[in-house]
Design a protein around this motif. Structure first.
Motif, PDB file in Angstrom:
ATOM      1  N   ASN A 195      23.382  18.356  88.552  1.00  8.43           N
ATOM      2  CA  ASN A 195      22.120  19.092  88.536  1.00  8.43           C
ATOM      3  C   ASN A 195      20.902  18.185  88.435  1.00  8.43           C
ATOM      4  O   ASN A 195      19.823  18.544  88.888  1.00  8.43           O
ATOM      5  CB  ASN A 195      22.119  20.116  87.398  1.00  8.43           C
ATOM      6  CG  ASN A 195      22.857  21.366  87.798  1.00  8.43           C
ATOM      7  OD1 ASN A 195      22.361  22.163  88.569  1.00  8.43           O
ATOM      8  ND2 ASN A 195      24.072  21.509  87.299  1.00  8.43           N
ATOM      9  N   LEU A 196      21.057  17.058  87.820  1.00  5.34           N
ATOM     10  CA  LEU A 196      19.931  16.124  87.732  1.00  5.34           C
ATOM     11  C   LEU A 196      19.740  15.338  89.029  1.00  5.34           C
ATOM     12  O   LEU A 196      18.614  15.034  89.406  1.00  5.34           O
ATOM     13  CB  LEU A 196      20.143  15.146  86.562  1.00  5.34           C
ATOM     14  CG  LEU A 196      20.018  15.747  85.172  1.00  5.34           C
ATOM     15  CD1 LEU A 196      20.395  14.713  84.120  1.00  5.34           C
ATOM     16  CD2 LEU A 196      18.614  16.271  84.923  1.00  5.34           C
ATOM     17  N   ALA A 242      20.915  16.321  92.127  1.00  8.40           N
ATOM     18  CA  ALA A 242      20.778  17.174  93.318  1.00  8.40           C
ATOM     19  C   ALA A 242      19.304  17.315  93.691  1.00  8.40           C
ATOM     20  O   ALA A 242      18.500  17.826  92.929  1.00  8.40           O
ATOM     21  CB  ALA A 242      21.382  18.545  93.039  1.00  8.40           C
ATOM     22  N   TYR A 243      18.958  16.847  94.891  1.00  7.36           N
ATOM     23  CA  TYR A 243      17.556  16.877  95.327  1.00  7.36           C
ATOM     24  C   TYR A 243      17.143  18.250  95.834  1.00  7.36           C
ATOM     25  O   TYR A 243      16.018  18.694  95.630  1.00  7.36           O
ATOM     26  CB  TYR A 243      17.329  15.839  96.419  1.00  7.36           C
ATOM     27  CG  TYR A 243      17.438  14.421  95.896  1.00  7.36           C
ATOM     28  CD1 TYR A 243      16.477  13.906  95.026  1.00  7.36           C
ATOM     29  CD2 TYR A 243      18.496  13.618  96.268  1.00  7.36           C
ATOM     30  CE1 TYR A 243      16.584  12.619  94.542  1.00  7.36           C
ATOM     31  CE2 TYR A 243      18.597  12.329  95.790  1.00  7.36           C
ATOM     32  CZ  TYR A 243      17.642  11.825  94.929  1.00  7.36           C
ATOM     33  OH  TYR A 243      17.737  10.561  94.453  1.00  7.36           O
ATOM     34  N   LYS A 275      19.340  21.319  95.809  1.00  9.82           N
ATOM     35  CA  LYS A 275      19.921  22.534  95.238  1.00  9.82           C
ATOM     36  C   LYS A 275      20.284  22.321  93.770  1.00  9.82           C
ATOM     37  O   LYS A 275      21.333  21.812  93.452  1.00  9.82           O
ATOM     38  CB  LYS A 275      21.165  22.921  96.037  1.00  9.82           C
ATOM     39  CG  LYS A 275      21.546  24.349  95.843  1.00  9.82           C
ATOM     40  CD  LYS A 275      22.525  24.784  96.890  1.00  9.82           C
ATOM     41  CE  LYS A 275      22.649  26.282  96.823  1.00  9.82           C
ATOM     42  NZ  LYS A 275      23.549  26.826  97.753  1.00  9.82           N
ATOM     43  N   HIS A 276      19.399  22.728  92.894  1.00 10.23           N
ATOM     44  CA  HIS A 276      19.686  22.726  91.463  1.00 10.23           C
ATOM     45  C   HIS A 276      20.144  24.131  91.096  1.00 10.23           C
ATOM     46  O   HIS A 276      19.332  25.034  91.000  1.00 10.23           O
ATOM     47  CB  HIS A 276      18.417  22.418  90.652  1.00 10.23           C
ATOM     48  CG  HIS A 276      17.856  21.058  90.892  1.00 10.23           C
ATOM     49  ND1 HIS A 276      18.375  19.946  90.306  1.00 10.23           N
ATOM     50  CD2 HIS A 276      16.808  20.632  91.635  1.00 10.23           C
ATOM     51  CE1 HIS A 276      17.673  18.891  90.676  1.00 10.23           C
ATOM     52  NE2 HIS A 276      16.725  19.277  91.494  1.00 10.23           N
ATOM     53  N   TRP A 277      21.445  24.324  90.940  1.00  4.43           N
ATOM     54  CA  TRP A 277      21.908  25.653  90.561  1.00  4.43           C
ATOM     55  C   TRP A 277      21.680  25.910  89.071  1.00  4.43           C
ATOM     56  O   TRP A 277      21.714  27.046  88.622  1.00  4.43           O
ATOM     57  CB  TRP A 277      23.375  25.894  90.952  1.00  4.43           C
ATOM     58  CG  TRP A 277      24.384  25.145  90.132  1.00  4.43           C
ATOM     59  CD1 TRP A 277      24.918  25.546  88.957  1.00  4.43           C
ATOM     60  CD2 TRP A 277      24.955  23.878  90.414  1.00  4.43           C
ATOM     61  NE1 TRP A 277      25.790  24.605  88.491  1.00  4.43           N
ATOM     62  CE2 TRP A 277      25.836  23.561  89.386  1.00  4.43           C
ATOM     63  CE3 TRP A 277      24.818  22.967  91.472  1.00  4.43           C
ATOM     64  CZ2 TRP A 277      26.569  22.402  89.346  1.00  4.43           C
ATOM     65  CZ3 TRP A 277      25.564  21.807  91.431  1.00  4.43           C
ATOM     66  CH2 TRP A 277      26.418  21.525  90.381  1.00  4.43           C
ATOM     67  N   ASP A 278      21.428  24.832  88.313  1.00  3.65           N
ATOM     68  CA  ASP A 278      21.152  24.986  86.880  1.00  3.65           C
ATOM     69  C   ASP A 278      20.265  23.824  86.449  1.00  3.65           C
ATOM     70  O   ASP A 278      20.714  22.858  85.846  1.00  3.65           O
ATOM     71  CB  ASP A 278      22.456  24.993  86.075  1.00  3.65           C
ATOM     72  CG  ASP A 278      22.247  25.349  84.617  1.00  3.65           C
ATOM     73  OD1 ASP A 278      21.208  25.955  84.293  1.00  3.65           O
ATOM     74  OD2 ASP A 278      23.118  25.018  83.798  1.00  3.65           O
ATOM     75  N   ALA A 279      18.988  23.958  86.754  1.00  2.15           N
ATOM     76  CA  ALA A 279      18.044  22.866  86.456  1.00  2.15           C
ATOM     77  C   ALA A 279      17.856  22.723  84.953  1.00  2.15           C
ATOM     78  O   ALA A 279      18.120  23.647  84.183  1.00  2.15           O
ATOM     79  CB  ALA A 279      16.705  23.144  87.133  1.00  2.15           C
ATOM     80  N   TYR A 280      17.357  21.539  84.572  1.00  2.89           N
ATOM     81  CA  TYR A 280      17.093  21.256  83.165  1.00  2.89           C
ATOM     82  C   TYR A 280      16.209  22.363  82.596  1.00  2.89           C
ATOM     83  O   TYR A 280      15.272  22.771  83.269  1.00  2.89           O
ATOM     84  CB  TYR A 280      16.398  19.893  83.044  1.00  2.89           C
ATOM     85  CG  TYR A 280      16.103  19.506  81.619  1.00  2.89           C
ATOM     86  CD1 TYR A 280      17.077  18.931  80.836  1.00  2.89           C
ATOM     87  CD2 TYR A 280      14.844  19.748  81.069  1.00  2.89           C
ATOM     88  CE1 TYR A 280      16.815  18.589  79.527  1.00  2.89           C
ATOM     89  CE2 TYR A 280      14.576  19.411  79.761  1.00  2.89           C
ATOM     90  CZ  TYR A 280      15.561  18.832  78.987  1.00  2.89           C
ATOM     91  OH  TYR A 280      15.300  18.494  77.695  1.00  2.89           O
TER      92      TYR A 280
END
Length: 137
Positions: A51-52, A54-55, A57-62
């Motif tokens: 997630n960090l 992935a440019y 597709k953040h399926w669960d960003a910070y």
């Protein structure tokens, strides 16, 4: 021959557990292991890393709200399952303590009977020795 005679009470107790009881014990045993901790740590590191990095597709960003939801759900189910397993462990401990008590009681009775028998043999020997000494005098 009765197969239960060859099984100790642990095996008989485990076989008498309902399916849910065996599942709860297995889950508690699995979640209480280093293997689980290591696998979960690897899972978290991979999840956060993907997630960090992935440019697009953040399926669960910070701050990883979905990951927190997954852990909350896991904890919501794990806690009661582990408590069920602990309750069964307490019951097993109680049964084992009772079995130990019964065994100790039986052993005490056997030891007392042996002590009486040995005392009886000793008295008989002393009586024979006294009779022999009386004949000699």
């Amino acid at each position: 021959m009765n197969m239960n005679m060859n099984k100790n009470w642990h095996q008989q107790h485990y076989e008498s557990l309902p399916f849910g009881g065996r599942v709860a014990d297995a889950v508690a045993k699995g979640m209480g292991s280093w293997r689980f901790i290591i696998l979960q740590t690897v899972f978290v590191i991979i999840w956060m890393g993907l997630n960090l990095v992935a440019y697009f597709k953040h399926w669960d960003a910070y701050p990883f709200i979905l990951l927190n939801l997954v852990f909350s759900t896991q904890a919501a189910y794990a806690a009661p399952i582990i408590m069920m397993a602990q309750n069964r462990q307490n019951e097993r401990d109680r049964i084992q303590a009772q079995e130990d008590y019964n065994t100790n009681k039986e052993a005490k009775l056997e030891i007392e009977a042996l002590a009486k028998k040995l005392n009886s043999i000793e008295v008989d020997k002393l009586d024979k020795i006294i009779r022999i000494l009386e004949k000699i005098e």
